[in-house]
Enzyme design. Structure first.
Site, short mmCIF file in Angstrom:
data_model
loop_
_atom_site.label_atom_id
_atom_site.label_comp_id
_atom_site.label_asym_id
_atom_site.label_seq_id
_atom_site.Cartn_x
_atom_site.Cartn_y
_atom_site.Cartn_z
N LYS A 170 0.87 -1.19 0.00
CA LYS A 170 0.00 0.00 0.00
C LYS A 170 0.90 1.23 0.00
CE LYS A 170 -4.09 2.01 0.41
NZ LYS A 170 -5.18 1.93 -0.60
N ASP A 231 -6.86 -15.29 5.03
CA ASP A 231 -8.21 -15.67 5.46
C ASP A 231 -9.22 -15.43 4.33
OD1 ASP A 231 -7.15 -16.22 8.00
OD2 ASP A 231 -8.94 -15.48 9.00
MG MG Z 1 -5.51 -14.84 10.87
#
Ligand code: MG
Ligand code: NAI
Length: 350
Positions: A170, A231
Protein backbone atom coordinates in the site's frame (compact mmCIF):
# COMPACT_ATOMS: atom_id res chain seq x y z
CA UNK A 1 15.01 -47.71 3.89
CA UNK A 2 18.00 -46.20 5.62
CA UNK A 3 18.98 -43.52 8.08
CA UNK A 4 17.40 -42.23 11.24
CA UNK A 5 13.74 -41.30 11.51
CA UNK A 6 12.96 -37.59 11.66
CA UNK A 7 12.30 -36.46 15.26
CA UNK A 8 9.05 -34.49 15.31
CA UNK A 9 7.66 -32.62 18.33
CA UNK A 10 3.88 -32.90 18.42
CA UNK A 11 1.83 -30.27 20.28
CA UNK A 12 -1.84 -31.28 19.93
CA UNK A 13 -3.23 -28.49 22.15
CA UNK A 14 -6.95 -28.00 22.90
CA UNK A 15 -10.37 -28.78 21.49
CA UNK A 16 -10.19 -30.39 18.05
CA UNK A 17 -6.38 -29.92 18.02
CA UNK A 18 -5.68 -33.44 19.37
CA UNK A 19 -8.32 -34.93 17.04
CA UNK A 20 -6.94 -33.49 13.82
CA UNK A 21 -3.35 -34.11 14.90
CA UNK A 22 -4.11 -37.79 15.50
CA UNK A 23 -5.43 -37.93 11.94
CA UNK A 24 -2.36 -36.13 10.60
CA UNK A 25 0.04 -38.50 12.37
CA UNK A 26 -1.82 -41.52 11.01
CA UNK A 27 -1.36 -40.18 7.49
CA UNK A 28 2.29 -39.26 8.06
CA UNK A 29 2.95 -42.77 9.38
CA UNK A 30 1.52 -44.13 6.11
CA UNK A 31 3.49 -41.73 3.93
CA UNK A 32 6.52 -43.96 3.51
CA UNK A 33 8.81 -41.57 5.43
CA UNK A 34 10.05 -42.55 8.92
CA UNK A 35 9.28 -40.28 11.83
CA UNK A 36 9.49 -40.49 15.60
CA UNK A 37 6.79 -38.43 17.25
CA UNK A 38 7.08 -37.07 20.79
CA UNK A 39 4.01 -35.43 22.30
CA UNK A 40 4.14 -32.28 24.43
CA UNK A 41 1.43 -30.33 26.28
CA UNK A 42 0.38 -26.72 25.69
CA UNK A 43 -2.81 -24.69 25.69
CA UNK A 44 -5.82 -23.98 27.91
CA UNK A 45 -5.90 -27.40 29.56
CA UNK A 46 -2.18 -27.28 30.27
CA UNK A 47 -2.54 -23.80 31.79
CA UNK A 48 -5.24 -25.12 34.11
CA UNK A 49 -3.14 -28.19 34.99
CA UNK A 50 0.34 -26.73 35.46
CA UNK A 51 -0.07 -22.96 35.42
CA UNK A 52 1.83 -22.56 32.13
CA UNK A 53 0.15 -22.46 28.71
CA UNK A 54 3.49 -23.18 27.05
CA UNK A 55 5.68 -25.10 29.50
CA UNK A 56 9.44 -24.64 29.23
CA UNK A 57 9.86 -28.35 28.48
CA UNK A 58 7.47 -28.10 25.52
CA UNK A 59 9.34 -25.09 24.14
CA UNK A 60 12.66 -26.89 24.57
CA UNK A 61 11.30 -29.97 22.78
CA UNK A 62 10.02 -27.79 19.92
CA UNK A 63 13.46 -26.24 19.54
CA UNK A 64 15.24 -29.60 19.67
CA UNK A 65 13.04 -31.34 17.09
CA UNK A 66 13.49 -31.38 13.34
CA UNK A 67 10.03 -29.87 13.03
CA UNK A 68 6.90 -29.20 15.07
CA UNK A 69 3.38 -30.43 14.34
CA UNK A 70 0.82 -28.24 16.09
CA UNK A 71 -2.95 -28.71 16.45
CA UNK A 72 -4.73 -25.71 17.95
CA UNK A 73 -4.94 -23.84 21.21
CA UNK A 74 -8.04 -22.24 22.68
CA UNK A 75 -8.11 -18.97 24.60
CA UNK A 76 -4.36 -19.28 25.19
CA UNK A 77 -3.60 -19.26 21.43
CA UNK A 78 -1.71 -15.98 21.72
CA UNK A 79 0.48 -17.29 24.55
CA UNK A 80 1.08 -20.58 22.78
CA UNK A 81 1.22 -20.20 19.03
CA UNK A 82 2.37 -16.58 18.74
CA UNK A 83 5.07 -17.32 21.29
CA UNK A 84 6.13 -20.49 19.48
CA UNK A 85 6.38 -18.66 16.16
CA UNK A 86 8.54 -15.99 17.80
CA UNK A 87 10.71 -18.34 19.88
CA UNK A 88 11.36 -20.52 16.84
CA UNK A 89 12.21 -17.38 14.83
CA UNK A 90 9.93 -18.33 11.97
CA UNK A 91 10.02 -15.38 9.61
CA UNK A 92 8.08 -17.11 6.83
CA UNK A 93 4.38 -17.95 7.03
CA UNK A 94 3.19 -20.04 4.10
CA UNK A 95 -0.56 -20.20 3.58
CA UNK A 96 -1.68 -22.10 0.50
CA UNK A 97 -5.32 -21.91 -0.58
CA UNK A 98 -6.41 -24.42 -3.18
CA UNK A 99 -9.96 -25.35 -4.08
CA UNK A 100 -10.80 -29.06 -4.16
CA UNK A 101 -13.44 -30.79 -6.23
CA UNK A 102 -16.10 -32.10 -3.86
CA UNK A 103 -15.59 -29.32 -1.30
CA UNK A 104 -18.23 -26.65 -1.81
CA UNK A 105 -16.58 -23.31 -2.46
CA UNK A 106 -16.97 -19.84 -3.91
CA UNK A 107 -14.13 -19.90 -6.45
CA UNK A 108 -13.16 -23.38 -7.65
CA UNK A 109 -10.36 -21.97 -9.81
CA UNK A 110 -8.44 -20.76 -6.72
CA UNK A 111 -4.91 -22.15 -6.39
CA UNK A 112 -2.65 -19.65 -4.74
CA UNK A 113 -0.26 -19.30 -1.85
CA UNK A 114 0.20 -16.32 0.44
CA UNK A 115 3.80 -15.93 1.62
CA UNK A 116 3.46 -13.72 4.66
CA UNK A 117 6.25 -11.96 6.52
CA UNK A 118 5.88 -13.39 10.02
CA UNK A 119 8.23 -11.40 12.24
CA UNK A 120 7.57 -7.67 11.90
CA UNK A 121 5.12 -5.20 10.39
CA UNK A 122 2.23 -4.13 12.60
CA UNK A 123 2.58 -7.30 14.68
CA UNK A 124 5.72 -6.30 16.56
CA UNK A 125 3.54 -5.45 19.55
CA UNK A 126 4.59 -1.82 19.84
CA UNK A 127 1.29 -0.20 20.68
CA UNK A 128 0.94 2.79 22.90
CA UNK A 129 -1.95 4.58 24.52
CA UNK A 130 -0.63 8.09 24.06
CA UNK A 131 -3.48 9.61 26.02
CA UNK A 132 -7.01 8.48 26.74
CA UNK A 133 -8.71 8.19 23.38
CA UNK A 134 -5.50 8.29 21.35
CA UNK A 135 -3.26 5.32 20.57
CA UNK A 136 -0.51 4.46 18.12
CA UNK A 137 0.98 1.26 16.72
CA UNK A 138 4.41 0.91 15.15
CA UNK A 139 4.73 -0.74 11.74
CA UNK A 140 8.28 -2.00 11.59
CA UNK A 141 9.52 -2.83 8.09
CA UNK A 142 13.16 -3.69 7.50
CA UNK A 143 15.05 -4.30 4.30
CA UNK A 144 16.53 -7.47 5.81
CA UNK A 145 13.19 -9.12 6.62
CA UNK A 146 11.53 -7.85 3.43
CA UNK A 147 14.34 -9.17 1.23
CA UNK A 148 14.28 -12.51 3.04
CA UNK A 149 10.54 -12.99 2.56
CA UNK A 150 10.61 -11.82 -1.07
CA UNK A 151 13.50 -14.11 -1.87
CA UNK A 152 11.72 -17.00 -0.17
CA UNK A 153 8.55 -16.37 -2.21
CA UNK A 154 10.43 -16.16 -5.50
CA UNK A 155 12.45 -19.29 -4.75
CA UNK A 156 9.25 -21.07 -3.73
CA UNK A 157 7.66 -20.11 -7.06
CA UNK A 158 10.70 -21.28 -9.00
CA UNK A 159 10.86 -24.58 -7.12
CA UNK A 160 7.16 -25.38 -7.32
CA UNK A 161 6.25 -24.70 -10.91
CA UNK A 162 4.72 -21.26 -10.50
CA UNK A 163 5.68 -18.50 -12.91
CA UNK A 164 4.24 -15.40 -11.29
CA UNK A 165 4.86 -13.62 -7.98
CA UNK A 166 2.79 -10.66 -6.80
CA UNK A 167 4.15 -8.28 -4.15
CA UNK A 168 1.20 -6.82 -2.26
CA UNK A 169 1.61 -3.39 -0.66
CA UNK A 170 0.00 0.00 0.00
CA UNK A 171 2.86 2.28 -0.97
CA UNK A 172 0.58 5.11 -2.08
CA UNK A 173 -0.33 5.65 1.59
CA UNK A 174 2.42 3.88 3.53
CA UNK A 175 5.01 5.73 1.49
CA UNK A 176 8.05 5.07 3.63
CA UNK A 177 7.52 1.59 5.10
CA UNK A 178 6.17 0.00 1.94
CA UNK A 179 8.87 1.65 -0.16
CA UNK A 180 11.41 -0.24 1.94
CA UNK A 181 9.38 -3.41 1.36
CA UNK A 182 9.07 -2.87 -2.40
CA UNK A 183 12.72 -1.93 -2.90
CA UNK A 184 13.69 -5.23 -1.25
CA UNK A 185 11.16 -7.15 -3.36
CA UNK A 186 12.50 -5.61 -6.59
CA UNK A 187 16.07 -6.50 -5.67
CA UNK A 188 15.04 -10.07 -4.96
CA UNK A 189 12.97 -10.26 -8.18
CA UNK A 190 16.01 -9.24 -10.21
CA UNK A 191 17.57 -12.57 -9.19
CA UNK A 192 14.68 -14.46 -10.82
CA UNK A 193 14.38 -13.11 -14.36
CA UNK A 194 12.52 -16.26 -15.44
CA UNK A 195 9.56 -15.36 -13.19
CA UNK A 196 6.93 -12.76 -13.88
CA UNK A 197 6.97 -10.23 -11.01
CA UNK A 198 4.15 -7.77 -10.40
CA UNK A 199 3.25 -5.31 -7.66
CA UNK A 200 -0.31 -4.55 -6.61
CA UNK A 201 -2.11 -2.46 -4.02
CA UNK A 202 -3.63 -4.51 -1.22
CA UNK A 203 -7.15 -3.09 -1.54
CA UNK A 204 -7.40 -3.83 -5.24
CA UNK A 205 -5.84 -7.24 -4.63
CA UNK A 206 -8.64 -8.06 -2.17
CA UNK A 207 -11.22 -7.26 -4.84
CA UNK A 208 -9.37 -9.13 -7.60
CA UNK A 209 -9.00 -12.21 -5.40
CA UNK A 210 -12.78 -12.42 -5.13
CA UNK A 211 -13.47 -11.62 -8.79
CA UNK A 212 -10.52 -13.39 -10.47
CA UNK A 213 -8.44 -15.47 -8.05
CA UNK A 214 -6.66 -17.02 -11.03
CA UNK A 215 -4.82 -13.67 -11.36
CA UNK A 216 -2.68 -14.85 -8.46
CA UNK A 217 -0.17 -17.64 -7.92
CA UNK A 218 2.43 -16.75 -5.28
CA UNK A 219 1.67 -13.61 -3.28
CA UNK A 220 4.25 -12.04 -0.99
CA UNK A 221 3.32 -9.42 1.56
CA UNK A 222 3.79 -7.89 4.97
CA UNK A 223 2.41 -9.35 8.20
CA UNK A 224 -1.04 -7.79 8.56
CA UNK A 225 -1.91 -7.84 4.85
CA UNK A 226 -0.86 -11.48 4.70
CA UNK A 227 -2.98 -12.37 7.70
CA UNK A 228 -6.09 -10.81 6.17
CA UNK A 229 -5.57 -11.95 2.56
CA UNK A 230 -4.90 -15.54 3.60
CA UNK A 231 -8.21 -15.67 5.46
CA UNK A 232 -9.88 -14.14 2.41
CA UNK A 233 -8.32 -16.90 0.34
CA UNK A 234 -9.64 -19.47 2.84
CA UNK A 235 -13.10 -18.05 2.27
CA UNK A 236 -12.72 -18.50 -1.49
CA UNK A 237 -11.97 -22.20 -1.19
CA UNK A 238 -14.66 -23.19 1.27
CA UNK A 239 -13.43 -22.36 4.73
CA UNK A 240 -10.89 -23.04 7.41
CA UNK A 241 -11.18 -26.83 7.43
CA UNK A 242 -9.09 -26.99 4.25
CA UNK A 243 -6.32 -24.52 5.04
CA UNK A 244 -2.89 -25.62 6.27
CA UNK A 245 0.02 -23.34 7.10
CA UNK A 246 3.72 -23.54 7.72
CA UNK A 247 5.92 -21.27 9.85
CA UNK A 248 9.49 -21.53 8.67
CA UNK A 249 12.73 -20.00 9.85
CA UNK A 250 16.44 -20.57 9.38
CA UNK A 251 16.50 -23.17 12.18
CA UNK A 252 12.95 -24.30 12.80
CA UNK A 253 9.70 -25.28 11.12
CA UNK A 254 6.21 -25.48 12.60
CA UNK A 255 3.13 -26.73 10.77
CA UNK A 256 -0.39 -25.81 11.91
CA UNK A 257 -3.88 -25.77 10.47
CA UNK A 258 -5.21 -22.23 10.14
CA UNK A 259 -8.33 -23.07 12.14
CA UNK A 260 -8.61 -22.87 15.94
CA UNK A 261 -9.76 -25.30 18.62
CA UNK A 262 -13.42 -25.25 17.47
CA UNK A 263 -14.95 -25.82 20.91
CA UNK A 264 -18.41 -26.07 19.30
CA UNK A 265 -17.53 -29.41 17.70
CA UNK A 266 -14.69 -30.66 19.93
CA UNK A 267 -14.87 -34.20 21.27
CA UNK A 268 -17.46 -35.33 18.71
CA UNK A 269 -15.21 -36.79 16.02
CA UNK A 270 -16.65 -34.26 13.56
CA UNK A 271 -13.54 -32.13 12.96
CA UNK A 272 -12.37 -32.06 9.37
CA UNK A 273 -8.78 -33.37 9.37
CA UNK A 274 -8.03 -32.07 5.85
CA UNK A 275 -6.16 -28.93 6.97
CA UNK A 276 -4.02 -30.95 9.39
CA UNK A 277 -3.37 -33.65 6.77
CA UNK A 278 -2.31 -30.94 4.31
CA UNK A 279 0.05 -29.67 7.04
CA UNK A 280 1.55 -33.15 6.99
CA UNK A 281 2.07 -32.84 3.23
CA UNK A 282 3.76 -29.46 3.76
CA UNK A 283 6.04 -31.06 6.36
CA UNK A 284 6.97 -33.83 3.91
CA UNK A 285 7.74 -31.30 1.20
CA UNK A 286 9.78 -29.19 3.62
CA UNK A 287 11.90 -32.24 4.43
CA UNK A 288 12.52 -32.80 0.73
CA UNK A 289 10.07 -35.68 0.27
CA UNK A 290 8.15 -34.23 -2.64
CA UNK A 291 6.81 -37.48 -4.04
CA UNK A 292 5.45 -38.55 -0.67
CA UNK A 293 3.88 -35.12 -0.19
CA UNK A 294 2.24 -35.36 -3.61
CA UNK A 295 0.89 -38.82 -2.75
CA UNK A 296 -0.71 -37.52 0.46
CA UNK A 297 -2.28 -34.62 -1.42
CA UNK A 298 -3.51 -36.89 -4.21
CA UNK A 299 -5.08 -39.28 -1.70
CA UNK A 300 -6.80 -36.44 0.15
CA UNK A 301 -7.97 -34.89 -3.13
CA UNK A 302 -9.47 -38.23 -4.16
CA UNK A 303 -11.30 -38.57 -0.83
CA UNK A 304 -12.76 -35.08 -1.12
CA UNK A 305 -13.85 -35.72 -4.70
CA UNK A 306 -15.50 -38.99 -3.64
CA UNK A 307 -17.39 -37.40 -0.76
CA UNK A 308 -15.34 -39.29 1.86
CA UNK A 309 -15.46 -36.31 4.19
CA UNK A 310 -16.61 -35.01 7.54
CA UNK A 311 -20.06 -33.40 7.99
CA UNK A 312 -18.84 -29.81 7.45
CA UNK A 313 -18.26 -30.73 3.79
CA UNK A 314 -21.47 -32.73 3.52
CA UNK A 315 -19.92 -36.12 4.20
CA UNK A 316 -20.69 -38.70 6.87
CA UNK A 317 -17.23 -39.79 8.02
CA UNK A 318 -15.70 -39.17 11.42
CA UNK A 319 -12.34 -37.45 11.69
CA UNK A 320 -10.43 -40.72 12.01
CA UNK A 321 -12.51 -42.52 9.39
CA UNK A 322 -11.61 -39.79 6.93
CA UNK A 323 -7.94 -40.13 7.91
CA UNK A 324 -8.17 -43.91 7.36
CA UNK A 325 -9.77 -43.33 3.96
CA UNK A 326 -6.78 -41.16 3.04
CA UNK A 327 -4.24 -43.73 4.26
CA UNK A 328 -6.05 -46.50 2.37
CA UNK A 329 -5.69 -44.53 -0.83
CA UNK A 330 -2.00 -43.87 -0.11
CA UNK A 331 -1.37 -47.55 0.56
CA UNK A 332 -3.35 -48.59 -2.51
CA UNK A 333 -0.73 -46.89 -4.62
CA UNK A 334 1.70 -49.77 -4.40
CA UNK A 335 5.45 -49.52 -4.59
CA UNK A 336 5.94 -46.37 -2.60
CA UNK A 337 9.66 -46.40 -1.82
CA UNK A 338 10.46 -45.74 1.82
CA UNK A 339 12.96 -43.07 2.64
CA UNK A 340 14.32 -41.24 5.66
CA UNK A 341 17.02 -38.67 6.42
CA UNK A 342 19.74 -41.03 5.22
CA UNK A 343 17.85 -41.95 2.09
CA UNK A 344 19.45 -39.42 -0.18
CA UNK A 345 16.77 -36.75 0.13
CA UNK A 346 17.89 -33.19 0.55
CA UNK A 347 16.86 -31.39 3.72
CA UNK A 348 16.47 -27.80 2.71
CA UNK A 349 16.16 -25.54 5.72
CA UNK A 350 13.78 -22.84 4.70
MG1 MG B 1 -5.51 -14.84 10.87
P1 NAI C 1 -12.21 -21.86 14.98
O1 NAI C 1 -11.33 -21.96 13.79
O2 NAI C 1 -11.84 -22.70 16.12
O3 NAI C 1 -13.71 -22.19 14.56
C1 NAI C 1 -14.48 -21.38 13.67
C2 NAI C 1 -15.64 -22.20 13.09
O4 NAI C 1 -15.13 -23.12 12.13
C3 NAI C 1 -16.36 -23.06 14.14
O5 NAI C 1 -17.72 -23.11 13.85
C4 NAI C 1 -15.72 -24.41 13.98
O6 NAI C 1 -16.57 -25.47 14.35
C5 NAI C 1 -15.39 -24.45 12.50
N1 NAI C 1 -14.18 -25.25 12.25
C6 NAI C 1 -12.90 -24.88 12.51
N2 NAI C 1 -12.06 -25.86 12.18
C7 NAI C 1 -12.82 -26.87 11.71
C8 NAI C 1 -12.52 -28.18 11.24
N3 NAI C 1 -11.26 -28.64 11.17
N4 NAI C 1 -13.54 -28.95 10.85
C9 NAI C 1 -14.81 -28.52 10.91
N5 NAI C 1 -15.15 -27.29 11.34
C10 NAI C 1 -14.17 -26.48 11.76
O7 NAI C 1 -12.21 -20.32 15.40
P2 NAI C 1 -12.93 -19.59 16.64
O8 NAI C 1 -14.25 -20.24 16.90
O9 NAI C 1 -12.86 -18.18 16.32
O10 NAI C 1 -11.98 -19.85 17.89
C11 NAI C 1 -12.13 -20.94 18.80
C12 NAI C 1 -10.92 -20.98 19.71
O11 NAI C 1 -9.75 -21.28 18.94
C13 NAI C 1 -10.66 -19.65 20.42
O12 NAI C 1 -10.34 -19.95 21.77
C14 NAI C 1 -9.45 -19.07 19.70
O13 NAI C 1 -8.63 -18.33 20.56
C15 NAI C 1 -8.74 -20.32 19.22
N6 NAI C 1 -7.95 -20.14 17.99
C16 NAI C 1 -6.75 -20.76 17.95
C17 NAI C 1 -5.96 -20.69 16.83
C18 NAI C 1 -4.67 -21.43 16.84
O14 NAI C 1 -4.40 -22.19 17.76
N7 NAI C 1 -3.84 -21.27 15.82
C19 NAI C 1 -6.38 -19.96 15.62
C20 NAI C 1 -7.70 -19.40 15.73
C21 NAI C 1 -8.44 -19.48 16.89
Amino acid sequence: MSGQPYPIAVIPGDGIGPEVVEAELLVLAASGVDFTFSEHPAGDAELARSGAALPAATLAAAKAAQAVVFGAAGATAKDVILRLRAELATNVNLRPAKAYAGAPCLRPETDLIVVRENSEGLYVGREELVEPGMATATRLITDRASFAIARYALQYAADNGYNKVTAVHKVNVLQITDQVFLDACRRAAAEFPQLSYEEALVDSVAMRMVLRPSDFQVMVTTNLFGDILSDLAAGLIGGLGLCPSANLGPQHALFEPVHGSAPDIAGQGRANPAAAILCGAMLLRHLGHRDEAARVEAALTACLAAGQTTPDLGGRLSTMDMARAVTQRIEARAGAPRSGPGGGAKHPKA
